[in-house]
Enzyme design. Structure first.
Site, mmCIF file in Angstrom:
data_model
loop_
_atom_site.group_PDB
_atom_site.id
_atom_site.type_symbol
_atom_site.label_atom_id
_atom_site.label_comp_id
_atom_site.label_asym_id
_atom_site.label_seq_id
_atom_site.Cartn_x
_atom_site.Cartn_y
_atom_site.Cartn_z
ATOM 1 N N ARG A 88 50.807 1.656 36.351
ATOM 2 C CA ARG A 88 49.561 1.851 35.962
ATOM 3 C C ARG A 88 48.656 0.538 35.276
ATOM 4 N NH1 ARG A 88 50.772 7.915 33.521
ATOM 5 N NH2 ARG A 88 50.186 8.915 35.376
ATOM 6 N N LYS A 126 54.100 25.555 43.177
ATOM 7 C CA LYS A 126 53.570 26.886 43.080
ATOM 8 C C LYS A 126 51.943 26.855 43.582
ATOM 9 C CE LYS A 126 56.108 28.528 39.073
ATOM 10 N NZ LYS A 126 55.922 28.862 37.724
ATOM 11 N N GLY A 145 51.283 13.163 41.280
ATOM 12 C CA GLY A 145 52.420 12.637 40.824
ATOM 13 C C GLY A 145 53.622 12.710 41.702
ATOM 14 N N GLY A 190 45.877 14.473 38.430
ATOM 15 C CA GLY A 190 44.952 15.787 37.955
ATOM 16 C C GLY A 190 43.483 15.505 38.319
HETATM 17 P P1 AMP Z 1 53.970 20.095 42.045
HETATM 18 O O1 AMP Z 1 53.853 19.659 40.785
HETATM 19 O O2 AMP Z 1 53.385 21.676 42.082
HETATM 20 O O3 AMP Z 1 53.426 19.378 43.148
HETATM 21 O O4 AMP Z 1 55.357 20.327 42.544
HETATM 22 C C1 AMP Z 1 56.374 19.587 42.703
HETATM 23 C C2 AMP Z 1 57.762 20.130 42.716
HETATM 24 O O5 AMP Z 1 57.804 21.155 43.626
HETATM 25 C C3 AMP Z 1 59.038 19.437 43.013
HETATM 26 O O6 AMP Z 1 59.559 18.965 41.746
HETATM 27 C C4 AMP Z 1 59.675 19.787 43.805
HETATM 28 O O7 AMP Z 1 61.154 19.733 43.943
HETATM 29 C C5 AMP Z 1 59.114 21.366 43.987
HETATM 30 N N1 AMP Z 1 59.482 22.149 45.121
HETATM 31 C C6 AMP Z 1 58.920 22.007 46.365
HETATM 32 N N2 AMP Z 1 59.379 22.733 47.490
HETATM 33 C C7 AMP Z 1 60.043 23.631 46.923
HETATM 34 C C8 AMP Z 1 60.670 24.748 47.045
HETATM 35 N N3 AMP Z 1 60.931 25.363 48.264
HETATM 36 N N4 AMP Z 1 61.360 25.658 46.274
HETATM 37 C C9 AMP Z 1 61.488 25.152 44.650
HETATM 38 N N5 AMP Z 1 60.768 24.020 44.469
HETATM 39 C C10 AMP Z 1 60.098 23.149 45.160
#
Ligand code: AMP
Length: 396
Positions: free
Chosen positions: A35, A198, A354, A377
């Protein structure tokens, strides 16, 4: 965009909002200076043009006033080494002592002010606080794209005190130019790849993208909610049961809009979330109980890669699996490689958020995509079609 490229900076006190929110270890050493490096072109532009760079930033999430571990004084030595010039520090960001420090500056000097968030008024977007900050400068420049979605005193409200002298820094300008390249007039086919844990937190982004893209590829943990919504058996995979109806709505919305929504067809499963777990490969609609899907399978990689290679504009946010563990990184790596290949063939590719940025760096692909956004974000909110307060504050 009003940026600092063509304005007179000589002799001017340039109040510069940057994003120096860097990770520090327990001895206060910076463990990732990306950054700070991203803000260097703007700082260098100010000082080589004979301006006085008065640097404002936040660092971490202080609760109530000064906390040693969040002091910006830990950044000055590193900044000084990078700029190859002396950098001074002021123990506050407002008040008499800081005003004296500013008044002593000569052309080409750099002064870092203490963490803005040691004052609760910063996050509240307090007018008086913004006014006090504004008193330090002749010009206001915002280069902190990472906080562009926040209506804080130093990112948005302060601009009211510089009706004719407010500008974007070079990084902020570049971020917006790249997002506009992708979204305003994209070369088609336009493909968005969304992954991560999610759906929650990305619903508005997905909805907004469905109005813009030709293909939407969904991977990562969120894919299992879509699969379950369509009647598939996903075993013990991550599922947001409260979002099943929403997932169905999104699938229908894609159909109505003529957007191809691609879900994984197969899945790499494990009985535990660790590298020693028992592994199993299955169709994504047929994951046995006791197993959870932790990466996309080889058939999905092939299908997704084919679409990516035919695309002319690509946006990627969120990993395809639990890429932090060796057993489940393949899908994310292969999709990253497909994006790089498409980029070599002339596509414009933008990666943000990230975890996707961390993945791209981990796999040595950072130099092979068109642009990596520094603001997770802020990028998501821009993709959602929301107005970024810091952008509006300078544009209007
Ligand atoms: P996000 O911050 O929503 O972009 O989520 C990123 C996180 O999603 C990472 O730490 C990944 O390990 C997790 N992730 C990706 N695929 C899966 C999965 N199939 N099951 C659980 N966690 C996951």
């Amino acid at each position: 965009m009003k940026n600092i490229s063509n304005i007179t900076l000589r002799g001017k006190k340039v109040l510069l909002r940057v994003d120096f929110n860097v990770p520090l270890d327990k001895d206060f050493n910076i463990t990732d200076d990306s950054r700070i490096k991203a803000a260097l072109p703007t700082i260098q532009k100010v000082i080589t043009s004979g301006g006085k760079a008065i640097i404002m930033s936040h660092l971490g999430r202080p609760k109530n006033g000064f906390e040693e571990k969040f002091s910006l004084k830990h950044t000055t030595k590193h900044l000084s080494n990078l700029l190859k010039t002396e950098v001074s520090f002021s123990i506050d960001c407002i008040g008499e002592k800081t005003s004296v420090d500013v008044s002593k500056m000569k052309n080409g000097d750099v002064l870092v002010l203490e963490n803005l968030r040691f004052h609760s008024q910063e996050k509240l977007g307090d007018n008086d606080f913004a006014k006090k900050l504004a008193e330090h400068g002749d010009l206001y420049v915002n280069d902190a794209f990472g906080t562009a979605h926040r209506a804080h005193a130093s990112t948005s409200i302060i601009a009211n005190y510089f009706p004719k002298n407010k500008y974007f820094g070079l990084l902020f300008n570049k971020e917006i130019n790249n997002l506009e390249t992708a979204l305003e007039n994209p070369k088609r086919p336009f493909t968005a790849i969304i992954g991560g844990a999610k759906i929650t937190g990305k619903i508005d982004t997905i909805t907004s993208l469905l109005n813009k893209v030709d293909n939407l590829i969904v991977g990562g943990g969120m894919a299992y909610t879509f699969v379950k919504a369509m009647g598939g058996c996903v075993g013990d995979s991550l599922v947001e049961d409260s979002k099943l109806d929403l997932a169905k709505d999104l699938i229908n919305y894609a159909k109505e809009n003529g957007v191809k929504l691609l879900l994984p067809s197969d899945s790499l499963n494990a009985n535990e979330l660790n590298n020693n777990a028992v592994l199993q490969h299955s169709e994504i609609t047929n994951i046995p109980d006791g197993f959870m899907g932790l990466d996309i399978g080889s058939d999905s990689i092939t299908r997704f890669s084919k679409v990516i290679l035919n695309s002319k504009t690509i946006i990627w946010n969120g990993p395809m699996g639990v890429f932090e563990m060796d057993n489940f990184l393949n899908g994310t790596k292969k999709i990253g490689e497909a994006i790089c290949k498409a980029t070599r063939k002339g596509a414009f590719s933008l990666v943000g958020g990230g975890d996707s940025v961390a993945a791209v760096k981990q796999f040595g692909l950072a130099e092979k995509v068109s642009y990596i956004s520094t603001g997770g974000g802020a990028m998501l909110e821009y993709l959602e079609g929301k107005k970024l307060p810091a952008l509006t504050a300078i544009k209007n």
